[in-house]
Motif scaffolding. Sequence first.
Motif, mmCIF file in Angstrom:
data_model
loop_
_atom_site.group_PDB
_atom_site.id
_atom_site.type_symbol
_atom_site.label_atom_id
_atom_site.label_comp_id
_atom_site.label_asym_id
_atom_site.label_seq_id
_atom_site.Cartn_x
_atom_site.Cartn_y
_atom_site.Cartn_z
ATOM 1 N N HIS A 74 -0.399 41.293 33.007
ATOM 2 C CA HIS A 74 -1.303 40.385 33.720
ATOM 3 C C HIS A 74 -2.190 39.595 32.748
ATOM 4 C CE1 HIS A 74 0.005 42.458 37.306
ATOM 5 N NE2 HIS A 74 -0.384 43.618 36.799
ATOM 6 N N ALA A 75 -1.750 39.483 31.509
ATOM 7 C CA ALA A 75 -2.544 38.772 30.502
ATOM 8 C C ALA A 75 -2.633 37.284 30.828
ATOM 9 C CB ALA A 75 -1.923 38.964 29.121
ATOM 10 N N GLU A 76 -3.786 36.694 30.521
ATOM 11 C CA GLU A 76 -3.954 35.248 30.614
ATOM 12 C C GLU A 76 -3.801 34.678 29.210
ATOM 13 O OE1 GLU A 76 -7.534 34.025 32.494
ATOM 14 O OE2 GLU A 76 -7.353 35.473 34.136
ATOM 15 N N PHE A 77 -2.919 33.720 29.048
ATOM 16 C CA PHE A 77 -2.649 33.149 27.734
ATOM 17 C C PHE A 77 -3.418 31.837 27.585
ATOM 18 C CE2 PHE A 77 0.764 36.104 28.386
ATOM 19 C CZ PHE A 77 1.012 36.615 27.119
ATOM 20 N N ALA A 78 -4.463 31.865 26.750
ATOM 21 C CA ALA A 78 -5.288 30.677 26.538
ATOM 22 C C ALA A 78 -4.566 29.639 25.691
ATOM 23 C CB ALA A 78 -6.604 31.072 25.863
ATOM 24 N N ARG A 79 -3.705 30.104 24.801
ATOM 25 C CA ARG A 79 -2.947 29.193 23.936
ATOM 26 C C ARG A 79 -1.627 29.866 23.608
ATOM 27 N NH1 ARG A 79 -5.476 28.024 18.221
ATOM 28 N NH2 ARG A 79 -4.710 30.142 17.922
ATOM 29 N N LEU A 80 -0.554 29.116 23.700
ATOM 30 C CA LEU A 80 0.768 29.687 23.443
ATOM 31 C C LEU A 80 1.199 29.419 22.009
ATOM 32 C CD1 LEU A 80 2.290 28.774 26.886
ATOM 33 C CD2 LEU A 80 1.780 31.064 26.050
ATOM 34 N N GLY A 81 2.234 30.124 21.579
ATOM 35 C CA GLY A 81 2.627 30.111 20.180
ATOM 36 C C GLY A 81 3.465 28.916 19.780
ATOM 37 N N GLY A 82 3.630 28.774 18.489
ATOM 38 C CA GLY A 82 4.446 27.707 17.929
ATOM 39 C C GLY A 82 4.854 28.082 16.520
ATOM 40 N N VAL A 83 5.477 27.151 15.833
ATOM 41 C CA VAL A 83 5.882 27.340 14.443
ATOM 42 C C VAL A 83 5.299 26.191 13.635
ATOM 43 C CG1 VAL A 83 7.825 27.410 12.838
ATOM 44 C CG2 VAL A 83 8.014 28.540 15.045
ATOM 45 N N HIS A 84 4.587 26.514 12.561
ATOM 46 C CA HIS A 84 4.021 25.452 11.736
ATOM 47 C C HIS A 84 4.938 25.159 10.553
ATOM 48 C CE1 HIS A 84 2.626 29.060 9.575
ATOM 49 N NE2 HIS A 84 2.622 28.290 8.501
ATOM 50 N N ALA A 111 15.320 39.954 25.652
ATOM 51 C CA ALA A 111 14.695 38.792 26.285
ATOM 52 C C ALA A 111 14.287 37.757 25.246
ATOM 53 C CB ALA A 111 13.483 39.238 27.102
ATOM 54 N N LEU A 112 13.800 38.220 24.092
ATOM 55 C CA LEU A 112 13.442 37.296 23.013
ATOM 56 C C LEU A 112 14.654 36.494 22.560
ATOM 57 C CD1 LEU A 112 11.113 39.228 20.519
ATOM 58 C CD2 LEU A 112 10.548 37.178 21.812
ATOM 59 N N GLU A 135 8.945 30.324 28.824
ATOM 60 C CA GLU A 135 9.642 31.519 28.370
ATOM 61 C C GLU A 135 8.691 32.483 27.668
ATOM 62 O OE1 GLU A 135 13.792 31.924 28.553
ATOM 63 O OE2 GLU A 135 12.245 31.752 30.089
ATOM 64 N N GLN A 136 7.721 31.941 26.943
ATOM 65 C CA GLN A 136 6.739 32.811 26.293
ATOM 66 C C GLN A 136 5.969 33.620 27.333
ATOM 67 O OE1 GLN A 136 4.285 31.190 23.090
ATOM 68 N NE2 GLN A 136 5.685 29.459 22.883
ATOM 69 N N LEU A 137 5.536 32.966 28.392
ATOM 70 C CA LEU A 137 4.802 33.672 29.444
ATOM 71 C C LEU A 137 5.665 34.775 30.052
ATOM 72 C CD1 LEU A 137 3.131 30.628 31.252
ATOM 73 C CD2 LEU A 137 2.032 32.254 29.710
ATOM 74 N N ARG A 138 6.911 34.453 30.316
ATOM 75 C CA ARG A 138 7.810 35.428 30.946
ATOM 76 C C ARG A 138 8.103 36.599 30.016
ATOM 77 N NH1 ARG A 138 13.111 36.626 30.822
ATOM 78 N NH2 ARG A 138 13.599 34.925 29.369
ATOM 79 N N VAL A 139 8.460 36.295 28.768
ATOM 80 C CA VAL A 139 8.893 37.340 27.838
ATOM 81 C C VAL A 139 7.721 38.197 27.371
ATOM 82 C CG1 VAL A 139 9.937 37.785 25.587
ATOM 83 C CG2 VAL A 139 10.897 36.023 27.078
#
Length: 254
Positions: A102-112, A5-6, A89-93
Amino acid sequence: AFVAALIAGEKAAFHEWEAAPYFEGCLPVEVMAERGPETLRHGPLKPFGLTDPHAPERKPYAVVQLRQDNKLGTLFNMVGFQTKLKHGEQLRVFRTIPGLQHAEFARLGGVHRNTFLNSPKLLDASLRLAAMPRLRFSGQITGCEGYVESAAIGLLAGRFAAAERLGEPIALPPATTAHGALLNHITGGHVDAIEAGPRSFQPMNVNFGLFPPLAEGIRRAGAARTLAKKQALSARALGDLEIWIGRHPAAAAE
């Protein structure tokens, strides 16, 4: 299923100005997954050494490290999950991970993106800009990677600046110490070419590969040799560091 999935997940496209090589020590999680189905469990999802006290005979295949991010214990960071996956896609994967359905995601990821100087060509041995010596650089922008490393280079820059201001000679840390090995990489670590072709200076964490070799070889084999070598390098570094900071002035004078 998670690795597949990733890899298949829709990623955000790079802007033209973002086209830069990834730092090997901070790869997006999907890039690691593309290197093979076992890569993640030998990286950020490494389970080795962890034992479930309720079922010690059952060993986990992989684990996700959750780091507490606030005092209340309501926010947790998924360590090592920098990603270019689109938010949906982050939420789904990520919800395919057991326990996070059932996690709640307060902030999603990125690349710095890290910006750093080509220090071996621009800075002198005491971190001054060669073309304008009144300027001295420190921290991550010099081409070191990691919080501890950035602080260490900042400490050295401060010592160098203070010595210069007081009219005292600048004493560089020995290359046999972690401070000196990292400084040497930053100010003299540019590799113009290797057998595979041109290569440029890249940021690096401190590691034993930066240290000069031992004067005497280690007469052991396998894992025992690796451990003994690291212990010998560490002992030499600590001894040389004590001399450098002036705890043994007589030895330093010798």
